[in-house]
Design a protein around this motif. Structure first.
Motif, PDB file in Angstrom:
ATOM      1  N   ALA A 136      75.868 -72.028  27.536  1.00 56.34           N
ATOM      2  CA  ALA A 136      75.401 -72.412  25.974  1.00 56.34           C
ATOM      3  C   ALA A 136      75.661 -70.832  25.578  1.00 56.34           C
ATOM      4  CB  ALA A 136      74.043 -72.057  26.067  1.00 56.34           C
ATOM      5  N   SER A 137      76.676 -69.905  25.632  1.00 62.80           N
ATOM      6  CA  SER A 137      76.824 -68.724  24.869  1.00 62.80           C
ATOM      7  C   SER A 137      78.290 -69.153  23.589  1.00 62.80           C
ATOM      8  CB  SER A 137      77.858 -68.132  26.090  1.00 62.80           C
ATOM      9  OG  SER A 137      78.931 -68.077  26.492  1.00 62.80           O
ATOM     10  N   GLY A 138      79.004 -70.128  24.287  1.00 59.17           N
ATOM     11  CA  GLY A 138      80.261 -71.061  23.491  1.00 59.17           C
ATOM     12  C   GLY A 138      81.284 -70.411  23.689  1.00 59.17           C
ATOM     13  N   LEU A 139      81.233 -69.355  25.363  1.00 60.19           N
ATOM     14  CA  LEU A 139      82.042 -68.662  24.967  1.00 60.19           C
ATOM     15  C   LEU A 139      83.504 -68.913  26.242  1.00 60.19           C
ATOM     16  CD1 LEU A 139      80.889 -64.792  24.661  1.00 60.19           C
ATOM     17  CD2 LEU A 139      81.969 -66.136  23.164  1.00 60.19           C
ATOM     18  N   ALA A 140      82.893 -69.284  27.096  1.00 56.14           N
ATOM     19  CA  ALA A 140      83.796 -70.249  27.796  1.00 56.14           C
ATOM     20  C   ALA A 140      85.510 -70.441  28.045  1.00 56.14           C
ATOM     21  CB  ALA A 140      83.109 -71.665  28.566  1.00 56.14           C
ATOM     22  N   ASP A 141      85.289 -71.134  26.486  1.00 58.62           N
ATOM     23  CA  ASP A 141      87.401 -71.544  26.462  1.00 58.62           C
ATOM     24  C   ASP A 141      88.076 -70.169  26.284  1.00 58.62           C
ATOM     25  OD1 ASP A 141      85.080 -70.837  23.752  1.00 58.62           O
ATOM     26  OD2 ASP A 141      87.328 -71.473  22.569  1.00 58.62           O
ATOM     27  N   LEU A 142      87.453 -69.351  25.687  1.00 59.21           N
ATOM     28  CA  LEU A 142      88.095 -66.857  25.934  1.00 59.21           C
ATOM     29  C   LEU A 142      88.069 -67.357  27.397  1.00 59.21           C
ATOM     30  CD1 LEU A 142      85.686 -66.106  23.551  1.00 59.21           C
ATOM     31  CD2 LEU A 142      88.715 -66.804  22.767  1.00 59.21           C
ATOM     32  N   PHE A 143      88.097 -67.808  28.429  1.00 65.17           N
ATOM     33  CA  PHE A 143      87.698 -67.003  29.511  1.00 65.17           C
ATOM     34  C   PHE A 143      89.003 -67.928  30.354  1.00 65.17           C
ATOM     35  CE2 PHE A 143      84.334 -65.727  28.152  1.00 65.17           C
ATOM     36  CZ  PHE A 143      84.181 -63.862  28.079  1.00 65.17           C
ATOM     37  N   ARG A 144      89.828 -67.054  31.578  1.00 62.96           N
ATOM     38  CA  ARG A 144      90.774 -67.707  32.131  1.00 62.96           C
ATOM     39  C   ARG A 144      90.170 -68.283  33.285  1.00 62.96           C
ATOM     40  NH1 ARG A 144      96.521 -66.738  32.822  1.00 62.96           N
ATOM     41  NH2 ARG A 144      96.094 -66.487  30.639  1.00 62.96           N
TER      42      ARG A 144
END
Length: 245
Positions: A136-144
């Motif tokens: 839900a955060s929308g941040l997952a794509d930023l993390f390896r």
């Protein structure tokens, strides 16, 4: 040289503890109809119950709910009504369903760092709940990598670093908890960026950091300051290598 950056989730990327505090307040309101809260030491007894239950239930809303039920039954001598026990279960469900609201400026800060470094998310708690919050955060794509662990201790961080082939002195962790996010990493020889949240669970307040660790940690008051703090730690890491630290 710092090569890998870790970020905590709850109260570092998104708001969390406030929802638990609201549930605790409503819990006290429910139990307060049966006992004098001060005489019953409800706050202290709930914290004691939560700490004792971590080994069985882990961290998160489910463990909190089970601890509240146990504490409510104990302090009321079993007199608490079934419908009030059901209300306590509802408090846990509300925490599980709370919206994911990012802290101001955190997306830009993570994106800026991810542009130059591999970035991993290291968070603890209930697997299902944490996975839902990450999505839900929308941040997952930023993390390896996204690591959801049962405890954030030296063992967990060491395993992560081994998998990435990174020495502890090349790792920096960003988080709001000195106990879970910062202390284990700096004791291994790594670096920490402490971003305090305005409210902290009492269990997370205890830490064993010493004055000799001060140079390994930088405190910032806002997400926008994280990239600058990382640059400062990188300079300190370089000075350590050259023997000028």
């Amino acid at each position: 040289m710092i090569q890998l950056i870790g970020f905590d989730g709850d109260d570092t990327l998104w708001h969390s503890e406030g929802y638990y505090q609201s549930a605790h307040a409503e819990f006290e309101s429910i139990v307060g109809r049966y006992v004098d809260l001060a005489d019953a030491r409800l706050h202290e007894r709930l914290l004691e119950t939560e700490r004792a239950s971590i080994r069985l239930f882990g961290y998160g809303a489910k463990g909190m709910t089970l601890s509240m039920l146990e504490a409510a039954f104990a302090v009321t001598g079993g007199r608490i009504a079934a419908d009030d026990m059901h209300r306590i279960v509802g408090l846990g469900k509300q925490v599980m369903a709370h919206p994911v609201e990012l802290l101001p400026g955190i997306r830009d800060a993570v994106a800026a760092i991810a542009h130059h470094y591999p970035v991993v998310l290291v968070t603890k708690g209930d697997l299902f709940h944490q996975e839902a919050k990450v999505a839900a955060s929308g941040l997952a794509d930023l993390f390896r990598r996204i690591e959801i662990v049962s405890e954030k201790d030296a063992r967990s961080y060491t395993r992560l670093l081994l998998e990435f082939g990174v020495e502890p002195e090349s790792f920096a962790m960003v988080g709001n908890s000195l106990r879970s996010d910062i202390e284990p990493v700096v004791r291994l020889g790594g670096w920490g960026i402490h971003v305090p949240y305005h409210v902290t669970w009492a269990h997370e307040l205890d830490n064993g950091l010493q004055p000799e660790h001060d140079r390994q940690v930088i405190r910032v008051d806002a997400a926008a300051s994280i990239p600058k703090a990382l640059a400062a730690l990188q300079s300190r890491a370089q000075a350590r290598i050259t023997g000028r630290d």
